[in-house]
Write an enzyme that holds these catalytic residues in place. Structure first.
Site, PDB file in Angstrom:
ATOM      1  N   TYR A 128      65.646  38.798  59.612  1.00 52.76           N
ATOM      2  CA  TYR A 128      64.665  39.250  58.639  1.00 52.76           C
ATOM      3  C   TYR A 128      65.285  39.355  57.257  1.00 52.76           C
ATOM      4  O   TYR A 128      66.410  39.853  57.094  1.00 52.76           O
ATOM      5  CB  TYR A 128      64.114  40.644  58.988  1.00 52.76           C
ATOM      6  CG  TYR A 128      63.596  40.813  60.384  1.00 52.76           C
ATOM      7  CD1 TYR A 128      62.752  39.857  60.959  1.00 52.76           C
ATOM      8  CD2 TYR A 128      63.934  41.936  61.137  1.00 52.76           C
ATOM      9  CE1 TYR A 128      62.267  40.023  62.242  1.00 52.76           C
ATOM     10  CE2 TYR A 128      63.445  42.109  62.418  1.00 52.76           C
ATOM     11  CZ  TYR A 128      62.622  41.147  62.978  1.00 52.76           C
ATOM     12  OH  TYR A 128      62.147  41.312  64.242  1.00 52.76           O
ATOM     13  N   TYR A 172      62.541  47.173  53.248  1.00 54.51           N
ATOM     14  CA  TYR A 172      62.773  47.959  54.454  1.00 54.51           C
ATOM     15  C   TYR A 172      62.973  49.420  54.082  1.00 54.51           C
ATOM     16  O   TYR A 172      63.644  49.736  53.096  1.00 54.51           O
ATOM     17  CB  TYR A 172      64.036  47.422  55.137  1.00 54.51           C
ATOM     18  CG  TYR A 172      64.565  48.235  56.291  1.00 54.51           C
ATOM     19  CD1 TYR A 172      63.858  48.309  57.490  1.00 54.51           C
ATOM     20  CD2 TYR A 172      65.782  48.906  56.195  1.00 54.51           C
ATOM     21  CE1 TYR A 172      64.357  49.037  58.552  1.00 54.51           C
ATOM     22  CE2 TYR A 172      66.288  49.626  57.253  1.00 54.51           C
ATOM     23  CZ  TYR A 172      65.575  49.694  58.429  1.00 54.51           C
ATOM     24  OH  TYR A 172      66.062  50.421  59.487  1.00 54.51           O
ATOM     25  N   GLU A 181      59.445  53.441  60.531  1.00 57.11           N
ATOM     26  CA  GLU A 181      60.313  52.415  59.957  1.00 57.11           C
ATOM     27  C   GLU A 181      59.407  51.275  59.514  1.00 57.11           C
ATOM     28  O   GLU A 181      58.630  50.762  60.313  1.00 57.11           O
ATOM     29  CB  GLU A 181      61.297  51.943  61.025  1.00 57.11           C
ATOM     30  CG  GLU A 181      62.304  50.906  60.582  1.00 57.11           C
ATOM     31  CD  GLU A 181      63.208  50.470  61.738  1.00 57.11           C
ATOM     32  OE1 GLU A 181      64.399  50.252  61.509  1.00 57.11           O
ATOM     33  OE2 GLU A 181      62.705  50.364  62.887  1.00 57.11           O
ATOM     34  N   GLN A 192      56.926  51.430  64.009  1.00 55.73           N
ATOM     35  CA  GLN A 192      57.293  50.457  62.996  1.00 55.73           C
ATOM     36  C   GLN A 192      56.014  49.863  62.420  1.00 55.73           C
ATOM     37  O   GLN A 192      55.142  49.424  63.164  1.00 55.73           O
ATOM     38  CB  GLN A 192      58.148  49.328  63.583  1.00 55.73           C
ATOM     39  CG  GLN A 192      59.502  49.767  64.116  1.00 55.73           C
ATOM     40  CD  GLN A 192      60.218  48.627  64.831  1.00 55.73           C
ATOM     41  OE1 GLN A 192      59.616  47.924  65.652  1.00 55.73           O
ATOM     42  NE2 GLN A 192      61.487  48.444  64.534  1.00 55.73           N
ATOM     43  N   GLU A 252      68.631  41.692  57.847  1.00 61.67           N
ATOM     44  CA  GLU A 252      68.846  42.162  59.213  1.00 61.67           C
ATOM     45  C   GLU A 252      69.170  40.982  60.111  1.00 61.67           C
ATOM     46  O   GLU A 252      68.489  39.948  60.079  1.00 61.67           O
ATOM     47  CB  GLU A 252      67.625  42.909  59.756  1.00 61.67           C
ATOM     48  CG  GLU A 252      67.853  43.449  61.169  1.00 61.67           C
ATOM     49  CD  GLU A 252      66.824  44.470  61.614  1.00 61.67           C
ATOM     50  OE1 GLU A 252      66.887  44.863  62.797  1.00 61.67           O
ATOM     51  OE2 GLU A 252      65.971  44.858  60.795  1.00 61.67           O
TER      52      GLU A 252
END
Length: 277
Positions: free
Chosen positions: A133, A137, A155, A204, A257
């Site tokens: 990703y 974030y 998240e 999430q 990520e």
């Protein structure tokens, strides 16, 4: 910085000042206040987190497993559970993440130590060797909500580039347009996983564009549009501006990520506040 950053320290300071000034007239009290040193409450409180290293005034490279801090005016997070991934940070918001193959997870990048609904995030990515990703974030956390409600800790991801589709097992929300880009919202759940508040069960929230962003171009993310779209999906984002969690503040960063990378790689770019560049 918002006033909520100062809650605990400011209240304590206010009470002590009221007690100390109880026998003074207004002029004397005001003169005494002018002599008092001004304390940066946010800097004092942010050091409560074990991973917080320091406020670097020069470019720096992070290699440890878990580090947070500031480089210049930018907050950063650097977290991994293995591997030898490094985060190279410049004080002007430029950064690069270099990872090696292996069985581990990494997430890191620069931004701010709190989320701001009114922030417009600008960025450019110049290199991406296949990060899972590339994403805006961050986290929201409400310590007063029941811990068995996954909505107390969220998240969130606003995807820009990806090689893994995180939405296969998620609940779809709505489609919406922001800054000329069409997104779809999704919600997934993580059960007893690492978070900014120790091991927790949490939601999430995702915004996934229909097409991925290209390298070498500047883009803007209007964060308020995504908060509104999640709300319209029935998903409320908790407080993004506090130091209540146990492990990290509710930061907001432009992150790379990777997990279980099959080969070495790099992700590099620059991030800034669109209203400040």
């Amino acid at each position: 910085m918002k006033a909520s950053h100062l809650r605990t320290g400011a209240l304590a300071l206010s009470f002590s000042m009221l007690w100390a000034c109880s026998g003074q007239n207004d002029t004397e009290a005001q003169a005494q206040q002018r002599l008092e040193p001004v304390v940066d409450q946010s800097a004092t409180k942010i050091t409560k987190f074990k991973a917080y290293t320091q406020r670097y005034t020069e470019d720096t490279v992070l290699t440890q497993n878990h580090a947070t801090g500031h480089v210049g005016e930018f907050f950063f997070t650097h977290w991994k559970d293995g591997g030898t991934t490094t985060l190279d940070l410049k004080i002007n918001g430029e950064f690069s993440v270099e990872w090696t193959e292996g069985g581990y997870n990494y997430v890191g990048g620069p931004g701010w130590h709190y989320g701001d609904e009114n922030r417009v995030i600008a960025y450019r990515f110049d290199a991406d060797s296949g990060a899972n990703y590339i994403t805006l974030y961050g986290w929201g956390y409400d310590k007063d909500m029941p811990k068995d409600d996954p909505a107390h800790l969220v998240e969130y991801y606003i995807l820009q580039r990806w090689i893994t589709d995180p939405t296969n097992n998620g609940d779809a929300g709505i489609s919406f347009e922001s800054n000329g880009v069409e997104y779809i919202t999704y919600r997934t759940i993580r059960e007893e996983k690492p978070s900014i508040n120790s091991t927790s069960t949490f939601y999430q929230y995702w915004s996934k564009p229909l097409t991925q962003r290209e390298l070498g171009k500047e883009y803007q993310i209007v964060f308020a549009d995504h908060v509104k779209a999640w709300e319209q999906s029935g998903w409320i984002l908790p407080d993004m501006n506090n130091f209540d969690a146990s492990d990290d503040p509710t930061y907001q960063v432009m992150a790379v990520e990777v997990f279980n990378p099959a080969y070495d790689g790099v992700g590099a770019g620059k991030v800034w506040d669109a209203g400040i560049k």
